[in-house]
Motif scaffolding. Sequence first.
Motif, PDB file in Angstrom:
ATOM      1  N   LEU A   1     -18.427 -36.115 -32.228  1.00  5.27           N
ATOM      2  CA  LEU A   1     -17.688 -37.323 -31.874  1.00  5.27           C
ATOM      3  C   LEU A   1     -17.226 -38.042 -33.137  1.00  5.27           C
ATOM      4  N   ASN A   2     -17.302 -37.361 -34.247  1.00  4.94           N
ATOM      5  CA  ASN A   2     -16.839 -37.925 -35.525  1.00  4.94           C
ATOM      6  C   ASN A   2     -15.353 -37.607 -35.679  1.00  4.94           C
ATOM      7  N   HIS A   3     -14.513 -38.635 -35.667  1.00  4.68           N
ATOM      8  CA  HIS A   3     -13.071 -38.405 -35.753  1.00  4.68           C
ATOM      9  C   HIS A   3     -12.678 -37.671 -37.032  1.00  4.68           C
ATOM     10  N   GLU A   4     -13.512 -37.820 -38.090  1.00  5.88           N
ATOM     11  CA  GLU A   4     -13.211 -37.167 -39.364  1.00  5.88           C
ATOM     12  C   GLU A   4     -13.399 -35.653 -39.277  1.00  5.88           C
TER      13      GLU A   4
ATOM     14  N   PHE B   1      -8.435 -39.817 -34.562  1.00  3.88           N
ATOM     15  CA  PHE B   1      -8.712 -40.795 -33.509  1.00  3.88           C
ATOM     16  C   PHE B   1      -8.027 -40.427 -32.193  1.00  3.88           C
ATOM     17  N   GLY B   2      -6.862 -39.814 -32.283  1.00  4.06           N
ATOM     18  CA  GLY B   2      -6.160 -39.398 -31.072  1.00  4.06           C
ATOM     19  C   GLY B   2      -6.969 -38.398 -30.270  1.00  4.06           C
TER      20      GLY B   2
ATOM     21  N   LEU C   1     -14.011 -38.404 -26.069  1.00  8.69           N
ATOM     22  CA  LEU C   1     -15.089 -39.337 -25.707  1.00  8.69           C
ATOM     23  C   LEU C   1     -15.158 -39.618 -24.206  1.00  8.69           C
ATOM     24  N   PRO C   2     -14.045 -39.977 -23.540  1.00  9.90           N
ATOM     25  CA  PRO C   2     -14.122 -40.203 -22.089  1.00  9.90           C
ATOM     26  C   PRO C   2     -14.587 -38.970 -21.318  1.00  9.90           C
TER      27      PRO C   2
ATOM     28  N   ILE D   1     -11.250 -47.405 -28.279  1.00 11.94           N
ATOM     29  CA  ILE D   1     -11.322 -46.141 -27.544  1.00 11.94           C
ATOM     30  C   ILE D   1     -12.429 -46.193 -26.497  1.00 11.94           C
ATOM     31  N   ILE D   2     -13.552 -46.806 -26.851  1.00 14.49           N
ATOM     32  CA  ILE D   2     -14.679 -46.938 -25.915  1.00 14.49           C
ATOM     33  C   ILE D   2     -14.271 -47.779 -24.709  1.00 14.49           C
TER      34      ILE D   2
END
Length: 328
Positions: free
Chosen positions: A35-38, A44-45, A51-52, A91-92
């Motif tokens: 879940l690390n966008h990096e 982030f997209g 995540l959902p 995003i959350i």
Amino acid sequence: MSKYILGVDGGGTKSHLALFDENGACVSFKECGTLNHECMPGSFGELEVVLPDMVLNVLSSSRVDISDVAFCVLGIAGADTKSQHETIADIIRKAGIESFALYNDSFLGVAAGCPSGIGICAINGTGSTMAALDYSGKSFQLGGMGLFTDDCGGSTWYGEQVIGVVYNTLFKCAKPTMLKDLFFNHAMFSSKEDYLEELLDKLDSTEIFISDFNRMVFEAASKGDETAMDILRRSAEHYAGGIAHLAKELDFPQDKPLQVALAGSVFVKEKTKILPELIEARVSELLGGRKAEFCALDSPPVAGAVLWAAREAGFDFTLEKIKEELAK
């Protein structure tokens, strides 16, 4: 009345999501990817999509609706700066989670590893981060930004050190090290002259990963290799310096125990304890002889997320109860 809480540990390699009911029973547990966008090609997209899906997966398996969740605590690797926190928090919310707290994943180790819930957590896993929660309720994070914060820890960092010292041994008259033979035997390079090109090809094709070489540092150090020991000393200085800084700058009184949890795969799974011993000794020096109580995290960090969420929701159950449920 909402009867559930959700704890999320979003790491750089894998993530854990645990759904508990008000009686302290774990009704759903899922292990997923990062879940690390990096660590995501889409940054982030991509996180906004992933995540959902992860949350829906853990809820739907127990037929729980998001509106039934009283509180959610998320520890997300890559949530290092204020802007990153704000973006991830948005995003959350888009995922339908309204009552939540977002932390960097390093903070979960404090709740899960320090008996008082107050202390310092040092992470040595995919990457390196340190975090503290003090007696006044203040929180602070160190590191987690790679070169920008001079992070000397994490499996990729150790792997990079191995690659560098092997190159120096081959082409810069550096002192001999058994890391060279370990490195060549692992990747089966055909020649000294062509190994760098072969290395890049193998990395590009994902036949091997830089982090694959990290274990060699500890193996060589355990056999007395000085080059490997130098790498671990540098890493120990990194962690000890951060821990000592947090202990000095935050509210950790001398008359109360300084608790330090060591988390992440390198700290927890590595059988060679040279690095923790170096860190502990150096922390004592930097703090003028003050002793810290070190422990390796013996439960998944998601337990810390669940405990925090339970407190926020007013649910009355303990860390020990959470550990028992997760162990099932």
